[in-house]
Design a protein around this motif. Structure first.
Motif, short mmCIF file in Angstrom:
data_model
loop_
_atom_site.label_atom_id
_atom_site.label_comp_id
_atom_site.label_asym_id
_atom_site.label_seq_id
_atom_site.Cartn_x
_atom_site.Cartn_y
_atom_site.Cartn_z
N ALA A 48 0.85 -1.16 0.01
CA ALA A 48 0.14 -0.05 -0.06
C ALA A 48 0.82 1.20 0.11
O ALA A 48 0.50 2.24 -0.52
CB ALA A 48 -0.74 -0.02 1.11
N LEU A 49 2.07 1.13 0.86
CA LEU A 49 2.75 2.58 0.63
C LEU A 49 4.13 1.89 0.96
O LEU A 49 4.60 1.03 1.72
CB LEU A 49 2.31 3.29 1.90
CG LEU A 49 2.21 2.85 3.18
CD1 LEU A 49 3.32 2.91 4.18
CD2 LEU A 49 1.09 3.86 4.03
N VAL A 50 5.25 2.92 0.67
CA VAL A 50 6.67 2.71 1.15
C VAL A 50 7.10 3.99 1.47
O VAL A 50 6.87 5.28 0.78
CB VAL A 50 7.36 1.99 -0.07
CG1 VAL A 50 7.39 2.90 -1.28
CG2 VAL A 50 8.97 2.06 0.27
N LEU A 51 8.08 3.93 2.46
CA LEU A 51 8.62 5.26 2.80
C LEU A 51 10.18 4.83 3.16
O LEU A 51 10.60 3.96 3.75
CB LEU A 51 8.30 5.76 4.35
CG LEU A 51 9.00 6.85 4.77
CD1 LEU A 51 8.73 8.42 4.06
CD2 LEU A 51 8.48 7.38 6.24
N ARG A 52 11.18 5.45 2.29
CA ARG A 52 12.47 5.40 2.51
C ARG A 52 13.06 6.64 3.39
O ARG A 52 12.88 7.61 2.91
CB ARG A 52 13.26 5.38 1.03
CG ARG A 52 12.93 4.29 0.30
CD ARG A 52 13.63 4.18 -1.23
NE ARG A 52 13.52 2.89 -1.82
CZ ARG A 52 14.55 2.27 -1.96
NH1 ARG A 52 15.83 2.33 -1.65
NH2 ARG A 52 14.17 1.14 -2.59
N ALA A 53 13.68 5.90 4.49
CA ALA A 53 14.10 7.09 5.62
C ALA A 53 15.51 6.84 5.80
O ALA A 53 16.07 5.61 5.46
CB ALA A 53 13.05 7.40 6.75
N ALA A 54 16.21 7.63 6.67
CA ALA A 54 17.55 7.24 7.22
C ALA A 54 17.52 5.91 8.20
O ALA A 54 18.49 5.50 8.04
CB ALA A 54 18.07 8.53 7.87
N VAL A 260 -0.32 0.59 -10.00
CA VAL A 260 0.13 1.86 -10.12
C VAL A 260 1.24 2.03 -8.87
O VAL A 260 0.91 1.77 -7.57
CB VAL A 260 -1.04 2.70 -9.80
CG1 VAL A 260 -0.94 4.29 -9.36
CG2 VAL A 260 -1.86 2.41 -10.94
N ARG A 261 2.07 2.86 -9.18
CA ARG A 261 3.19 3.31 -8.00
C ARG A 261 3.23 4.73 -8.16
O ARG A 261 3.79 5.50 -8.99
CB ARG A 261 4.54 2.65 -8.25
CG ARG A 261 4.52 1.03 -8.13
CD ARG A 261 5.55 0.29 -8.00
NE ARG A 261 6.56 0.75 -6.92
CZ ARG A 261 6.44 0.35 -5.61
NH1 ARG A 261 5.54 -0.46 -5.31
NH2 ARG A 261 7.04 0.82 -4.70
N CYS A 262 2.51 5.42 -7.14
CA CYS A 262 2.30 6.92 -7.19
C CYS A 262 3.48 7.55 -6.34
O CYS A 262 3.24 7.31 -5.15
CB CYS A 262 1.04 7.08 -6.63
SG CYS A 262 0.59 9.11 -6.61
N TRP A 263 4.06 8.70 -6.90
CA TRP A 263 4.84 9.69 -6.08
C TRP A 263 4.11 11.06 -6.32
O TRP A 263 3.92 11.29 -7.42
CB TRP A 263 6.08 9.73 -6.63
CG TRP A 263 6.99 10.82 -6.02
CD1 TRP A 263 7.74 10.94 -4.84
CD2 TRP A 263 6.97 12.05 -6.81
NE1 TRP A 263 7.97 11.93 -4.62
CE2 TRP A 263 7.77 12.97 -5.93
CE3 TRP A 263 6.68 12.58 -7.98
CZ2 TRP A 263 7.98 14.34 -6.44
CZ3 TRP A 263 6.92 13.69 -8.36
CH2 TRP A 263 7.76 14.58 -7.51
N THR A 264 3.96 11.79 -5.27
CA THR A 264 3.68 13.07 -5.32
C THR A 264 4.50 13.93 -4.58
O THR A 264 5.02 13.64 -3.68
CB THR A 264 2.10 13.23 -4.72
OG1 THR A 264 1.73 14.79 -4.75
CG2 THR A 264 2.08 12.61 -3.46
N ALA A 265 4.72 15.15 -5.37
CA ALA A 265 5.66 16.22 -4.73
C ALA A 265 4.56 17.04 -3.46
O ALA A 265 5.45 17.79 -2.82
CB ALA A 265 5.94 17.28 -5.59
N VAL A 289 4.22 5.97 -2.97
CA VAL A 289 5.78 6.00 -2.60
C VAL A 289 5.97 7.57 -2.03
O VAL A 289 5.88 8.30 -2.77
CB VAL A 289 6.61 6.02 -4.41
CG1 VAL A 289 8.15 6.05 -3.96
CG2 VAL A 289 6.42 4.63 -4.79
N LEU A 290 6.21 7.27 -0.96
CA LEU A 290 6.16 8.74 0.08
C LEU A 290 7.49 9.52 0.19
O LEU A 290 8.53 8.83 0.41
CB LEU A 290 5.80 8.10 1.48
CG LEU A 290 4.08 7.60 1.60
CD1 LEU A 290 4.20 7.06 2.99
CD2 LEU A 290 3.08 8.35 1.11
N GLN A 291 7.35 10.79 0.19
CA GLN A 291 8.49 11.76 0.15
C GLN A 291 7.93 12.63 0.90
O GLN A 291 7.26 13.34 0.50
CB GLN A 291 8.70 12.27 -1.18
CG GLN A 291 10.35 13.07 -0.93
CD GLN A 291 10.70 13.83 -2.18
OE1 GLN A 291 10.28 14.10 -3.11
NE2 GLN A 291 11.93 14.03 -2.16
N PRO A 292 8.36 12.74 2.49
CA PRO A 292 7.85 13.80 3.26
C PRO A 292 7.88 15.10 2.99
O PRO A 292 6.93 15.98 3.12
CB PRO A 292 8.42 13.30 4.51
CG PRO A 292 8.93 11.88 4.39
CD PRO A 292 9.21 11.86 3.00
#
Length: 572
Positions: A48-54, A260-265, A289-292
């Motif tokens: 459902a979602l992915v977050l790449r973080a440190a 669908v793999r959605c990235w949003t700004a 695809v999450l970008q905070p």
């Protein structure tokens, strides 16, 4: 408009209807708990979602998303949240934002989406206007520490047990939960501590609360962009929000087979982004695809690593991506649902002919779109219009002064009503917002053609009246966008002694590009009627053009800036 040969008789009123909502294909349950339960049941093992973080990569399946939302709902119930309790969510695009909003709905509450772009003064207004009882906050966003901001706003907050508050300034606020590392000796409740509160809550009661939600119940509060005044709190029903979540998947044409793999700004605290990105992905079993926070170079790396195929951004963000140092090195060959008219379509690894459902019209008050053509609609069908009314909606165009419906083809104020229309503005009686027939008067100008298609021309207050003719700034801006070297272009009317107003184009050039104002006027003269061609073209630096948090230009400020520039140069 030309002769009416196949259209309705002359004098036909500007009033059109969409299909009944009951006949719209692809709709599922019309509550947020129902929507989430449906998609997590359909696609339990999908990502459902992915977050790449440190700290590493975090991935949730749909089944895990349901569990995380139940976890938040249980904790909120333990904190006393029930039907219509308002829960503020002040976070960037991260998994906890999604579980918090859906968890609030499962607990019977109303989630209040708060912008992380808020200044202290703006946050003060948002909290007081929304009357949140529980505030779930991401402590640090870039250089901001929102916990510190809150206590600076209200230095007299009384702190009892961890997380509990008493405040004269925010009298409804009872609990503060912070996501992120806490300061030594601080009594603010941590995210883990908050979740632990719900572990003794009976799961069957939590799920029963979500199932008892009605489509007409209050679901979410979003705030307007505030281009002309303080942002207004807009209360949305479950039906309105859920209908749009299902609808965007259909309008984009997404199916489970598309993966669908959605990235949003952009932040989910803006209704359009919530509906289009989250709705488009989840309704079809896709992944977010999450970008905070939007950082162009990092976004390109993220899109490459996660094989994003559906990117969503605003024009100025596309320009920033294209200017990033690693633009040419990124592998974006996975892009399938990238609009051919955006910068990403020009990337050397991207090949696309796809067009998004861009011929549409909507407002935050209607939880995004009211009219729309689906993706890949050919020009001969959309004719550069904003499309037909969506199912359940009724549109009319009225005389702005009298409220009388005008004939087809005549310009006036766009009015709309339908199933996604807001329940109302916070603090404003509904009868002061809607007309006698229940229509929301949008303040936007446009017309309906013989085929019942809407043509939006901009805010009525922005229509330029020059020498007795009306000029739509939007029409000029659309042509201006195709002018070589122009990165951003906006057209305004500047007061003139004899003409009333003159048309003035304000542009920002692409980095490294040179622009000649005479050549720009020539470009526009070849494509527009003479009275629409700007008398002056003013070139500004990007820092001069003030944007709201949702990237809308503050036209009033720009008009004033243009007026000052012309006065100082002696032009007019």
């Amino acid at each position: 408009m030309g002769a009416q040969t196949d259209g309705p008789p002359a004098g036909t009123p500007s009033l059109v209807w969409g299909l009944p909502l009951s006949e719209e294909p692809g709709l599922g349950p019309l509550t947020l708990p129902g929507f989430l339960r449906e998609v997590t049941t359909r696609y339990p093992e999908r990502e459902a979602l992915v977050l790449r973080a440190a700290r590493g990569v975090e991935r949730w399946t749909y089944a895990e998303l349901w569990e995380r939302a139940i976890e938040v709902a249980s904790a909120l119930r333990a904190c006393g949240v029930g039907r219509d309790t308002r829960v503020g969510v002040l976070m960037t695009n991260r998994p906890e934002w999604i579980s918090a909003v859906f968890g609030t709905a499962l607990a019977g509450g109303v989630a209040v989406a708060l912008s992380t772009f808020s200044t202290p003064a703006e946050l003060d207004h948002l909290l007081r206007a929304s009357a949140v009882s529980v505030l779930l906050v991401e402590r640090k966003v870039l250089t901001k520490d929102f916990v510190s901001v809150l206590f600076e706003l209200e230095s007299e907050i009384a702190k009892a047990a961890p997380g509990t508050l008493q405040s004269a300034r925010f009298p409804f606020l009872r609990r503060l939960v912070a996501l992120g590392e806490s300061a030594p000796g601080e009594t603010v409740e941590t995210w883990d501590g908050f979740l632990a509160r719900g572990r003794d809550q009976p799961r069957e009661l939590v799920e029963a609360t979500g199932a008892a939600t009605n489509p007409c119940d209050a679901a979410l509060i979003f705030f307007s962009s505030g281009t002309t005044s303080r942002p207004k709190g807009i209360l949305n029903s479950h039906r309105g929000v859920a209908a749009q979540l299902w609808r965007f998947g259909r309008l984009y044409g997404f199916t489970p087979a598309d993966h669908v793999r959605c990235w949003t700004a952009n932040g989910f605290f803006w209704s359009g982004n919530f509906g289009m990105a989250l709705g488009g992905a989840f309704s079809s079993g896709g992944s977010l695809v999450l970008q905070p926070t939007f950082v162009p170079g990092e976004a390109l790396e993220l899109m490459q690593a996660e094989r994003v195929n559906f990117p969503f951004a605003w024009p100025h963000q596309w320009a920033q991506l294209e200017s990033a140092p690693n633009w040419d090195q990124a592998d974006l060959s996975s892009m399938r649902f990238a609009d051919v008219n955006t910068a990403i379509a020009r990337h050397p690894t991207v090949s696309t002919t796809w067009t998004e459902p861009g011929h549409a019209y909507g407002n935050t008050e209607t939880f995004t779109i009211s009219t729309c053509f689906p993706a890949n609609t050919p020009h001969e069908t959309h004719q550069n219009s904003s499309g037909p009314p969506l199912p359940g909606n009724t549109l009319k165009v009225v005389d702005p002064l009298t409220g009388a419906v005008v004939p087809r083809g005549e310009r006036g104020e766009i009015c709309v009503k339908g199933p996604t229309l807001m329940l109302g503005y916070l603090g404003t009686p509904l009868d002061e917002t809607l007309d006698a027939e229940g229509f929301f008067r949008t303040g936007d100008g446009g017309y309906l053609d013989d085929a019942g298609l809407l043509f939006w021309e901009g805010r009525l207050t922005d229509i330029i009246k020059t020498g007795g003719a009306n000029v739509s700034p939007r029409e000029v801006d659309e042509v201006l966008a195709g002018c070589p070297g122009v990165k951003v272009g906006r057209t305004v009317g500047v007061p003139h002694e004899t003409l009333g107003e003159i048309v003035v184009a304000c542009v920002v050039r692409h980095e490294g590009a040179t622009v000649d104002t005479g050549e720009i006027r020539g470009f526009l003269r070849d494509r527009l009627a003479s009275y629409k061609v700007p008398r002056h073209v003013l070139v500004f630096d990007e820092d001069d053009i003030v944007l709201t948090g949702s990237a809308k230009i503050k036209i009033g400020d720009l008009r004033q800036l243009a007026t000052q520039r012309l006065q100082s140069s002696g032009s007019g």
